[in-house]
Write an enzyme that holds these catalytic residues in place. Structure first.
Site, PDB file in Angstrom:
ATOM      1  N   ASP A  13     -13.105   7.654 -13.917  1.00  0.00           N
ATOM      2  CA  ASP A  13     -11.698   7.937 -14.210  1.00  0.00           C
ATOM      3  C   ASP A  13     -11.561   9.319 -14.843  1.00  0.00           C
ATOM      4  O   ASP A  13     -12.133   9.591 -15.900  1.00  0.00           O
ATOM      5  CB  ASP A  13     -11.138   6.898 -15.187  1.00  0.00           C
ATOM      6  CG  ASP A  13     -10.854   5.570 -14.535  1.00  0.00           C
ATOM      7  OD1 ASP A  13     -10.786   5.518 -13.294  1.00  0.00           O
ATOM      8  OD2 ASP A  13     -10.696   4.581 -15.267  1.00  0.00           O
ATOM      9  N   THR A 220       1.116 -11.137 -14.309  1.00  0.00           N
ATOM     10  CA  THR A 220       0.984 -10.384 -15.557  1.00  0.00           C
ATOM     11  C   THR A 220       2.211  -9.496 -15.730  1.00  0.00           C
ATOM     12  O   THR A 220       2.650  -8.828 -14.787  1.00  0.00           O
ATOM     13  CB  THR A 220      -0.308  -9.555 -15.580  1.00  0.00           C
ATOM     14  OG1 THR A 220      -0.360  -8.691 -14.441  1.00  0.00           O
ATOM     15  CG2 THR A 220      -1.528 -10.477 -15.561  1.00  0.00           C
ATOM     16  N   LEU A 221       2.764  -9.499 -16.936  1.00  0.00           N
ATOM     17  CA  LEU A 221       4.080  -8.909 -17.194  1.00  0.00           C
ATOM     18  C   LEU A 221       4.037  -7.781 -18.212  1.00  0.00           C
ATOM     19  O   LEU A 221       5.047  -7.483 -18.852  1.00  0.00           O
ATOM     20  CB  LEU A 221       5.040 -10.003 -17.683  1.00  0.00           C
ATOM     21  CG  LEU A 221       5.215 -11.195 -16.729  1.00  0.00           C
ATOM     22  CD1 LEU A 221       6.010 -12.307 -17.405  1.00  0.00           C
ATOM     23  CD2 LEU A 221       5.899 -10.761 -15.437  1.00  0.00           C
ATOM     24  N   GLY A 222       2.886  -7.146 -18.373  1.00  0.00           N
ATOM     25  CA  GLY A 222       2.785  -6.022 -19.295  1.00  0.00           C
ATOM     26  C   GLY A 222       3.123  -6.434 -20.710  1.00  0.00           C
ATOM     27  O   GLY A 222       2.561  -7.398 -21.252  1.00  0.00           O
ATOM     28  N   GLU A 223       4.075  -5.728 -21.308  1.00  0.00           N
ATOM     29  CA  GLU A 223       4.444  -5.988 -22.700  1.00  0.00           C
ATOM     30  C   GLU A 223       5.105  -7.356 -22.884  1.00  0.00           C
ATOM     31  O   GLU A 223       5.310  -7.800 -24.019  1.00  0.00           O
ATOM     32  CB  GLU A 223       5.393  -4.900 -23.195  1.00  0.00           C
ATOM     33  CG  GLU A 223       6.708  -4.839 -22.465  1.00  0.00           C
ATOM     34  CD  GLU A 223       7.582  -3.688 -22.908  1.00  0.00           C
ATOM     35  OE1 GLU A 223       8.765  -3.657 -22.506  1.00  0.00           O
ATOM     36  OE2 GLU A 223       7.094  -2.820 -23.652  1.00  0.00           O
ATOM     37  N   ASN A 224       5.417  -8.031 -21.780  1.00  0.00           N
ATOM     38  CA  ASN A 224       6.017  -9.368 -21.860  1.00  0.00           C
ATOM     39  C   ASN A 224       5.010 -10.491 -21.627  1.00  0.00           C
ATOM     40  O   ASN A 224       5.404 -11.642 -21.451  1.00  0.00           O
ATOM     41  CB  ASN A 224       7.175  -9.479 -20.864  1.00  0.00           C
ATOM     42  CG  ASN A 224       8.340  -8.592 -21.248  1.00  0.00           C
ATOM     43  OD1 ASN A 224       8.729  -8.541 -22.407  1.00  0.00           O
ATOM     44  ND2 ASN A 224       8.881  -7.873 -20.282  1.00  0.00           N
ATOM     45  N   THR A 249      -3.835   1.857 -19.143  1.00  0.00           N
ATOM     46  CA  THR A 249      -4.868   1.843 -18.104  1.00  0.00           C
ATOM     47  C   THR A 249      -5.923   0.781 -18.425  1.00  0.00           C
ATOM     48  O   THR A 249      -6.473   0.752 -19.513  1.00  0.00           O
ATOM     49  CB  THR A 249      -5.567   3.216 -18.012  1.00  0.00           C
ATOM     50  OG1 THR A 249      -4.581   4.228 -17.878  1.00  0.00           O
ATOM     51  CG2 THR A 249      -6.515   3.260 -16.827  1.00  0.00           C
ATOM     52  N   ASP A 253      -7.102  -5.247 -15.963  1.00  0.00           N
ATOM     53  CA  ASP A 253      -8.517  -5.570 -15.762  1.00  0.00           C
ATOM     54  C   ASP A 253      -9.085  -6.304 -16.966  1.00  0.00           C
ATOM     55  O   ASP A 253      -9.897  -7.229 -16.817  1.00  0.00           O
ATOM     56  CB  ASP A 253      -9.320  -4.296 -15.508  1.00  0.00           C
ATOM     57  CG  ASP A 253      -8.870  -3.581 -14.247  1.00  0.00           C
ATOM     58  OD1 ASP A 253      -8.410  -4.252 -13.312  1.00  0.00           O
ATOM     59  OD2 ASP A 253      -8.972  -2.335 -14.202  1.00  0.00           O
ATOM     60  N   GLY A 288      -8.755   4.966 -22.317  1.00  0.00           N
ATOM     61  CA  GLY A 288      -9.758   4.650 -21.317  1.00  0.00           C
ATOM     62  C   GLY A 288      -9.573   3.269 -20.733  1.00  0.00           C
ATOM     63  O   GLY A 288      -8.711   2.494 -21.157  1.00  0.00           O
TER      64      GLY A 288
END
Length: 306
Positions: A13, A220-224, A249, A253, A288
């Protein structure tokens, strides 16, 4: 120790943090640069190993500096390589733009020699897969090989997890090979046509994924947080914050690898989702991808906080 086999790719990356993405033909000054190990499959293997699983990584590498990076990060995390190395191409790399204010990202991935993974990589590791608790794959290597791996795992009675990323049209029957499918909001919309903007719409998308054959769907809903749905249970698991978000990022995973590790050692799917949310909440407080994956002790400590 539970055993997890991951089919996927490693990439180096190269991350650039800036206020915004430059327009075509424009050059802007960035705020920082970082070179670190990545690739969805590799990240998930590192996450699973650090969460306590015996993780094996099936992939192809070149014979270059980035390959050395891959082997080193796996050794430090406790991942067992099940790889071949080739001098006719290069180890994969990714260009990551990180928005300075929010930590959100946009990514270009070039798989390199891992783009040439074929069914022989699965056949060579058939016994390894057959003896695993869980087989995981994504869509960064050729899609037909992912399906072949899922078919083999299913025939051997191994639980299967597909993280359908990056977004792609799936062949007929692929979801029916998956005990668990784990798209984010964008990927869920691509698979179902349902725009995911809320828990309710995430539930609709999860139901559509199960109707297409998946055993259970986790959006999967990120911050939710995450939405879990199977034949008997539908539950929204809120995100578990562990501090200021530095970079998103690798958060997905982190969730996938740690969810699989928890599931493989005997947790219920709902408890494993909570475990994955705790891991992802820690990972976003660090820069990272692979380097941000938390240890088992860190995840347990976060869960103990409630």
């Amino acid at each position: 120790m539970s055993s997890i086999v991951i089919l996927g790719i490693f990439v180096a990356d190269t991350a650039y943090r800036a206020e915004r993405i430059p327009r075509l033909g424009e050059t802007i000054l960035g705020k920082s640069f970082n070179l670190s190990p990545g690739g969805k499959g590799s990240n998930q293997a590192v996450a699973a190993a650090k969460a306590g699983a015996n993780a094996h990584m099936i992939t192809r590498l070149g014979t270059d500096t980035f390959a050395d990076m891959a082997i080193d990060v796996w050794q430090k995390a406790g991942v067992t390589p099940a790889i071949t190395q080739h001098d006719n191409s290069y180890t994969g790399a990714a260009c990551i733009f990180i928005e300075a204010e929010t930590g959100n990202n946009a990514i270009i991935v070039t798989p390199g020699v891992a783009g040439e993974i074929d069914n022989s990589d699965i056949d060579r590791n058939a016994d390894l897969i057959a003896n695993a608790d869980i087989f995981i794959t994504q869509l960064e290597q050729p899609l037909e090989v992912a399906m072949y791996g899922l078919e083999l795992a299913r025939k051997k009675g191994v639980r299967t997890l597909l993280n359908p990323a990056p977004a792609a049209d799936l062949p007929d029957g692929m979801l029916a090979l998956c005990d668990f499918v784990t798209p984010n909001e964008t990927e869920a919309e691509g698979l179902t046509g349902i725009k995911v903007t809320s828990v309710a719409s995430a539930t609709d998308a999860a139901q559509a994924l199960r109707a297409s054959g998946a055993g259970a769907a986790i959006i999967t809903l990120g911050e939710n947080g995450a939405l879990y749905h199977d034949a008997d249970t539908t539950i929204h698991m809120p995100a578990m914050s562990s501090g200021k978000v530095i970079e998103t990022t690798g958060a997905g995973d982190s969730f996938n690898g740690s969810f699989a590790a928890a599931l493989a050692e005997g947790m219920t799917p709902v408890d494993a989702v909570k475990f994955g949310c705790a891991a992802a909440g820690i990972s976003v407080t660090r820069a990272g991808a692979a380097n941000s994956m938390p240890s088992r002790a860190e995840i347990d400590a976060r869960l103990a906080q409630g």
